[in-house]
Design a protein around this motif. Structure first.
Motif, mmCIF file in Angstrom:
data_model
loop_
_atom_site.group_PDB
_atom_site.id
_atom_site.type_symbol
_atom_site.label_atom_id
_atom_site.label_comp_id
_atom_site.label_asym_id
_atom_site.label_seq_id
_atom_site.Cartn_x
_atom_site.Cartn_y
_atom_site.Cartn_z
ATOM 1 N N PRO A 153 0.820 -1.222 0.000
ATOM 2 C CA PRO A 153 0.000 0.000 0.000
ATOM 3 C C PRO A 153 0.850 1.266 0.000
ATOM 4 O O PRO A 153 1.861 1.347 0.715
ATOM 5 C CB PRO A 153 -0.816 -0.140 1.296
ATOM 6 N N TYR A 154 0.453 2.213 -0.810
ATOM 7 C CA TYR A 154 1.104 3.513 -0.965
ATOM 8 C C TYR A 154 2.463 3.421 -1.688
ATOM 9 O O TYR A 154 2.995 4.461 -2.080
ATOM 10 C CB TYR A 154 1.292 4.236 0.386
ATOM 11 N N ALA A 155 2.997 2.224 -1.823
ATOM 12 C CA ALA A 155 4.245 2.067 -2.586
ATOM 13 C C ALA A 155 3.964 1.482 -3.959
ATOM 14 O O ALA A 155 4.747 1.645 -4.894
ATOM 15 C CB ALA A 155 5.231 1.171 -1.835
ATOM 16 N N GLY A 156 2.827 0.786 -4.063
ATOM 17 C CA GLY A 156 2.425 0.248 -5.352
ATOM 18 C C GLY A 156 2.989 -1.152 -5.628
ATOM 19 O O GLY A 156 3.398 -1.884 -4.715
ATOM 20 N N ARG A 157 3.018 -1.488 -6.907
ATOM 21 C CA ARG A 157 3.463 -2.813 -7.349
ATOM 22 C C ARG A 157 4.988 -2.791 -7.514
ATOM 23 O O ARG A 157 5.536 -1.971 -8.246
ATOM 24 C CB ARG A 157 2.778 -3.147 -8.675
#
Length: 376
Positions: A126-130
């Protein structure tokens, strides 16, 4: 006078009988030297017949070499902590604020357990992405996540650890003492220590061959060459298959030798002398040491070097070893036998003569027996 006439008659009968026997096919081990030489391109056949000397030995000793391709030799060592698809990671994220992105109020860290690395090698934070995890170490993943969160929360601290999954593994099978699937760990990142982890080879090292299959690539080396050439201790990759098996090369020995057989190689290299020794050497009562022949199909490039002329395609070559010549034994000792060779030793000329005499003597004895019985 009658006695002399009888002796002459018997002598004439012997000569006639020998002539008849010579015209017939007396038992023998195979062709004689003159029949083999008749197969030369200079006469009735299509084979190149060459007397072995130092020049011929140097050219004919060239054999197809085993070894690893550049793709194997140039691969760097894989870290023992490299993440791969299917692994499960655990993440702990610390935020230096009271109201953080991920950390619950009143706590200083958020724990994300069992983050699965998907089939394409990615995880979602979350919030950092893939984020691409496969092929990276936990430390590299930590830096990536920290960098992506740093723009959204001050001074984030991230811990990454593998919870499940073996990481990179290889399979070891064949003639080893411990077949199985082994992880690539710090001590077993290359071929030699991985074979040691599998208990070592279970056959004679001289005849062991090691194959490494990687995807659609495959390469093979002699086991001893792993130690003779340090470059052959190649770095391993996840999914490599290591197979150890016995050398399958053979040669055939025929003619006036201790035994006639299809023989497997007992070492990485075998000379003509060693090949003869494996079947008991030359027959002391039949062999002609001037007539040791090696029959081989030679590739075009080697044949051209041997005969000094252009040829097309694989050629039949017969190598002649005369053990009685000066240095003849040395030539045979230096001549390398190759996979599929036929080694043939001719009979000495007197062997056929003795057979003819024995057959003729037997025939005359039979005639005398009949004569004495009938009273003639």
């Amino acid at each position: 006078m009658l006695f002399l006439t009888l002796r002459l008659s018997r002598g004439a009968a012997l000569v006639v009988t020998l002539g008849i026997l010579a015209a017939c096919a007396l038992p023998r081990v195979g062709p004689n030297k003159s029949e083999i030489f008749a197969g030369s391109v200079l006469r009735e056949g299509d084979a190149f017949i060459l007397t072995v000397d130092d020049r011929v030995n140097a050219i004919a000793a060239v054999a197809p070499a085993l070894g690893f391709t550049a793709g194997f030799l140039n691969a760097g060592e894989l870290g023992s902590d490299t993440i791969r698809a299917g692994d499960t990671l655990g993440l702990t994220i610390f935020e230096n604020v009271d109201d953080g992105l991920l950390v619950p109020q009143g706590q200083n860290a958020s724990v994300l357990e069992e983050v699965q690395v998907d089939g394409q090698g990615y995880i979602f934070v979350p919030y950092a992405g893939r984020i691409l995890a496969a092929g990276n170490t936990p430390e590299a993943i930590r830096r990536i996540i920290t960098g992506k969160l740093a723009d959204q929360t001050p001074d984030p601290q991230v811990q990454v650890r593998r919870l499940a999954g073996d990481g990179a593994t290889v399979s070891v099978s064949g003639a080893v003492n411990g077949q199985g699937v082994y992880p690539i760990e710090r001590p077993t990142r290359s071929l030699i220590p991985m074979l040691a982890a599998a208990g070592g080879v279970a056959i004679e090292p001289d005849i062991a061959r090691v194959t490494v299959a990687r995807g659609d690539q495959k390469a093979e080396v002699f086991y001893n060459d792993l130690f003779n050439n340090p470059r052959n201790d190649v770095a391993l990759r996840d999914g490599d298959a290591i197979i150890v098996k016995s050398d399958s090369r053979t040669f055939t020995v025929l003619g006036a030798t201790g035994s006639q057989d299809r023989v497997t190689f007992e070492s990485q290299k075998i000379t003509a002398i060693e090949a003869l020794a494996q079947v008991g050497g030359l027959s002391s009562t039949q062999a002609d040491p001037t007539g040791v022949f090696v029959f081989r199909n030679e590739p075009e490039e080697i044949t051209e070097q041997l005969v000094g002329q252009d040829v097309t395609g694989v050629q039949r070559v017969v190598y002649v070893l005369d053990l009685t010549r000066p240095n003849g034994m040395f030539m045979a000792r230096d001549f390398a036998i190759r996979d599929g060779d036929t080694v043939y030793v001719t009979e000495a000329p007197f062997v056929q003569f003795n057979k003819a005499i024995a057959a003729a003597t037997g025939s005359l004895s039979a005639v005398e027996s009949v004569s004495s019985t009938t009273g003639l």
